[in-house]
Structure formats: structure tokens, C-alpha cells
Design an enzyme around this catalytic site. Structure first.
Site, PDB file in Angstrom:
ATOM      1  N   SER A  34       3.029  -1.807   3.195  1.00 35.39           N
ATOM      2  CA  SER A  34       1.694  -2.328   3.518  1.00 35.39           C
ATOM      3  C   SER A  34       0.608  -1.258   3.490  1.00 35.39           C
ATOM      4  O   SER A  34      -0.565  -1.583   3.340  1.00 35.39           O
ATOM      5  CB  SER A  34       1.703  -3.004   4.893  1.00 35.39           C
ATOM      6  OG  SER A  34       2.080  -2.091   5.904  1.00 35.39           O
ATOM      7  N   ASP A 324      -5.766  -2.033  12.703  1.00 36.87           N
ATOM      8  CA  ASP A 324      -5.022  -3.031  13.472  1.00 36.87           C
ATOM      9  C   ASP A 324      -3.852  -2.332  14.170  1.00 36.87           C
ATOM     10  O   ASP A 324      -3.842  -1.111  14.277  1.00 36.87           O
ATOM     11  CB  ASP A 324      -4.578  -4.203  12.582  1.00 36.87           C
ATOM     12  CG  ASP A 324      -3.602  -3.785  11.472  1.00 36.87           C
ATOM     13  OD1 ASP A 324      -3.109  -2.637  11.498  1.00 36.87           O
ATOM     14  OD2 ASP A 324      -3.337  -4.614  10.574  1.00 36.87           O
ATOM     15  N   HIS A 327      -1.992  -0.250  11.094  1.00 39.98           N
ATOM     16  CA  HIS A 327      -2.571   0.429   9.931  1.00 39.98           C
ATOM     17  C   HIS A 327      -3.843   1.217  10.239  1.00 39.98           C
ATOM     18  O   HIS A 327      -4.688   0.744  11.004  1.00 39.98           O
ATOM     19  CB  HIS A 327      -2.878  -0.602   8.847  1.00 39.98           C
ATOM     20  CG  HIS A 327      -1.705  -1.461   8.513  1.00 39.98           C
ATOM     21  ND1 HIS A 327      -1.556  -2.739   9.005  1.00 39.98           N
ATOM     22  CD2 HIS A 327      -0.606  -1.206   7.755  1.00 39.98           C
ATOM     23  CE1 HIS A 327      -0.414  -3.250   8.560  1.00 39.98           C
ATOM     24  NE2 HIS A 327       0.186  -2.338   7.796  1.00 39.98           N
TER      25      HIS A 327
END
Length: 367
Positions: A34, A324, A327
Site C-alpha cells: 500500500s 491515516d 501510512h
């Protein structure tokens, strides 16, 4: 004979046939999770690892979600921009064609993916590194059919490669008791298992033409907001950070060994652990105000694993290290990327100006 040659040249000019070969550009092929995903999971409809809702992407392009798990750019975006390389689109992007691949490369990164096939299985859909390499093999077949075997080999050998996975293998595998790896291995043997797997994967990539390759190390995973909120004190998880350090030490050694073993390889290990740890420990020194909680959060309800439209945004995203629970923010990614650029003295592949980032101030609304 001269007449036939002239006619062939004229036909070549009319129909755009490149007599001298494909004149291919230098592009990137990115393998990751991600932290590097630019939209693959957006097209994996059953995947629970998604960045497809506002406020993801708010500081990128038109401000709408684009598949990046951040408010802005990834580290790979920024390094590529500074090297003058095009930003590769997601493999699953419906507009991907052979011509797009030749112009821009491909990004296979997938949120929730890991070095190990079993990692992140509770996200249901994600591409592990082995799966990403399998997709890359399919890409190679497409390009060979488009430009021929010799030109394709040259294209793939001149390309740049990024491999950036590993954190999910700990956070969404080894450190969770629902996975058998958590009781099959101890800290040392699990890192050895990861390195043995990664060794085979990097050798496989070399066999497919990867000559200039960079493996990203792990940052202090125990300090991401998700890990902090799981501790009673709110401090960083020391064991998780030590696992990241152990991974980086073993990864650096592995890359040194492969560099010596694999012919014509230029392999590097990008370890930014120390600078990220410094940013988290001393945020004010780097112009940040917050390094322990996410900019996008659901009030006092934590951990809210993803940023959603009902979440509240911090007033100034450039002051937050984390976007978040998992990340980094665009600005933190920029700092990490610049550290790696400085450490390795990356040179630009061309002289074009890199894209400029969008402003990182919250929009004037209730959020």
C-alpha cells in the site's frame, strides 16, 4: 536494389515503422504494497484494503481518490519524479496498453500484499510479490509481441525496478495470532524465512531482465499510529521496531550478496529507518507538529483503519507525519524520498521538470 531500399524507407516513414528499433524510453516497474499502490486495489472489487473513498488523494491532481493510500504522492512517485522518470500506471488500469507500458512502465503494487503469499489473506484480495512477478512476466510477453525479442530484452534491462514490501509480513501476518506463521517461527527464524523468499524473488526478477533495482527497507513500524494505539501507554511498540531493524540488516546483507552473484546487476538497499525515526522522535526539527496520530481520523474512535468521508481532517496536513493509521502523509513521504535520493546520489534520466505537488492545506469546509 537501391530502388527497393528507397521504397522500403518511404513506406517506413509513411506508416511510422521505426527502422532502427523501438527507441524505447527508460521506465520504471514497481513492486510493492500500500505504500506504493497507485490504484491496483481499486480494481480488486473484493479487497478490503482500499483507498477509494475521500479524503484519500486530496492533495493529488484533482483531489479525488486515485488508489494511493495517502493524501498525496508515494515515496516511489517522488523518487521517480526527481530522476525524470514517468510515473507508471497501475497494472489493472483499464487504459493500460503496450504503448502505455513502453512510455511509462507499470506499477504492480497492491495494498495488503507481502513478500509471502500468505500475508494479508484477511484482506481477501491483494497481489503478493510472487503474484506481481507473475503479472510482470505477462507484461513481458505483451512487449515481446509488440517490439520483438531483442528490443524487449533491451527495454527491460534498461528499466529501473523498485521492490518495496515487508511491513505487511509483520503487521498483517507474523504479529497476528490468526496466522500460523506467528507460532511456527520466532523473530530470528521468521526474518530468515522472509529473506530466503525474497532472495528467490529477486533472482527471478534478475532472470527476467531486472538489472537496476532498489529494495526499500522498513521504517519504524512500531511507531505507526495503529501500533501505538494498541499499546496501553501510546508509545511505540519496541519489539515491532526491532523486527524492522532486523529486516533491514538482513536485507542490506542480502542485496550485497546478490550484487556480487548476479551478473551486470546494480542492486541497492534503501534504508531510511534512521531518518524516519528521527522525524517521529523530533517532529518539530523537521517542521511537523504531530508524529503520533493520524491527520485523518474518526474522532476519538480509534483505530479507524481507513480514512472515510465521515472522518475529520487535521487543519494543516503538512504538519502531520501520518495521514491515516498506517501510512505517511505526502510531506513525510517527500522527506523520506529526499533522504534516499541524497543517500544514493540518484541522477536524472532526463532533463524534464518533475511534477509539482499540490498544496497541503485542508479545504475550507467542516473537514
Amino acid at each position: 536494389m537501391k530502388f527497393h531500399l528507397s521504397l522500403f524507407v518511404i513506406i517506413g516513414i509513411i506508416f511510422g515503422i521505426k527502422l532502427e528499433g523501438c527507441q524505447c524510453k527508460v521506465v520504471q516497474f514497481i513492486f510493492g504494497d500500500s505504500l506504493s499502490d497507485v490504484g491496483n486495489n481499486k480494481y480488486l472489487s473484493k479487497s478490503l484494503a482500499q483507498a477509494s473513498l475521500p479524503w484519500y488523494g486530496i492533495d493529488f491532481g484533482n483531489g479525488l481518490p486515485n488508489g494511493r493510500f495517502s493524501n498525496g504522492r508515494t515515496v516511489a512517485d517522488i523518487i521517480g519524479d526527481n530522476m525524470g522518470l514517468p510515473r507508471p500506471p497501475a497494472f489493472l488500469d483499464p487504459s493500460l496498453t503496450e504503448d502505455v507500458i513502453l512510455e511509462n512502465g507499470v506499477n504492480y503494487a497492491s495494498g495488503g500484499g507481502g513478500i509471502l503469499n500468505e500475508t494479508g489473506s484477511y484482506f481477501i484480495q491483494r497481489f503478493s510479490l510472487y503474484k506481481q512477478i507473475e503479472l510482470f512476466q505477462g507484461t513481458q510477453e505483451l512487449i515481446r509481441s509488440r517490439v520483438g525479442k531483442d528490443e524487449a530484452e533491451k527495454f527491460f534491462q534498461e528499466a529501473r525496478y523498485v521492490v518495496a514490501l515487508g511491513s505487511n509480513d509483520f503487521i498483517n501476518n507474523y504479529l497476528m495470532p490468526v496466522y500460523s506463521d506467528s507460532w511456527t517461527y520466532n523473530d530470528e527464524t521468521f526474518v530468515n524465512y522472509l529473506m530466503g523468499t525474497l532472495r528467490e524473488q529477486l533472482k527471478l526478477l534478475h532472470g527476467l531482465g531486472a538489472r537496476q533495482l532498489m529494495v526499500f527497507g522498513l521504517g519504524p513500524m512500531g511507531c505507526i499510529p495503529l501500533q501505538r494505539v494498541l499499546s496501553t501507554s501510546g508509545d511505540c511498540q519496541d519489539r515491532t521496531n526491532k523486527l524492522a531493524i532486523r529486516f533491514n540488516q538482513a536485507g542490506s546483507k542480502l542485496i550485497d550478496e546478490l550484487q556480487k552473484q548476479l551478473p551486470n546487476s546494480s542492486y541497492r538497499f534503501g534504508d531510511a529507518y534512521d531518518v524516519v525515526n528521527d522525524v517521529i522522535s523530533n517532529p518539530n526539527k523537521f517542521g511537523f507538529q504531530n508524529s503520533d496520530s493520524p491527520c485523518c481520523s474518526f474522532g476519538n474512535i480509534r483505530p479507524a483503519l481507513t480514512c472515510i468521508p465521515a472522518s475529520k481532517l487535521c487543519k494543516d496536513r503538512s504538519k502531520y507525519v501520518f495521514w491515516d493509521e498506517y501510512h505517511p502523509s505526502d510531506r513525510a513521504n517527500e522527506l523520506i524520498a529526499n533522504e534516499l535520493i541524497k543517500k544514493f546520489g540518484f541522477m536524472r534520466a532526463d532533463q524534464t521538470n518533475p511534477p509539482s505537488p499540490s498544496p497541503a492545506i485542508a479545504p475550507s469546509s467542516n473537514h
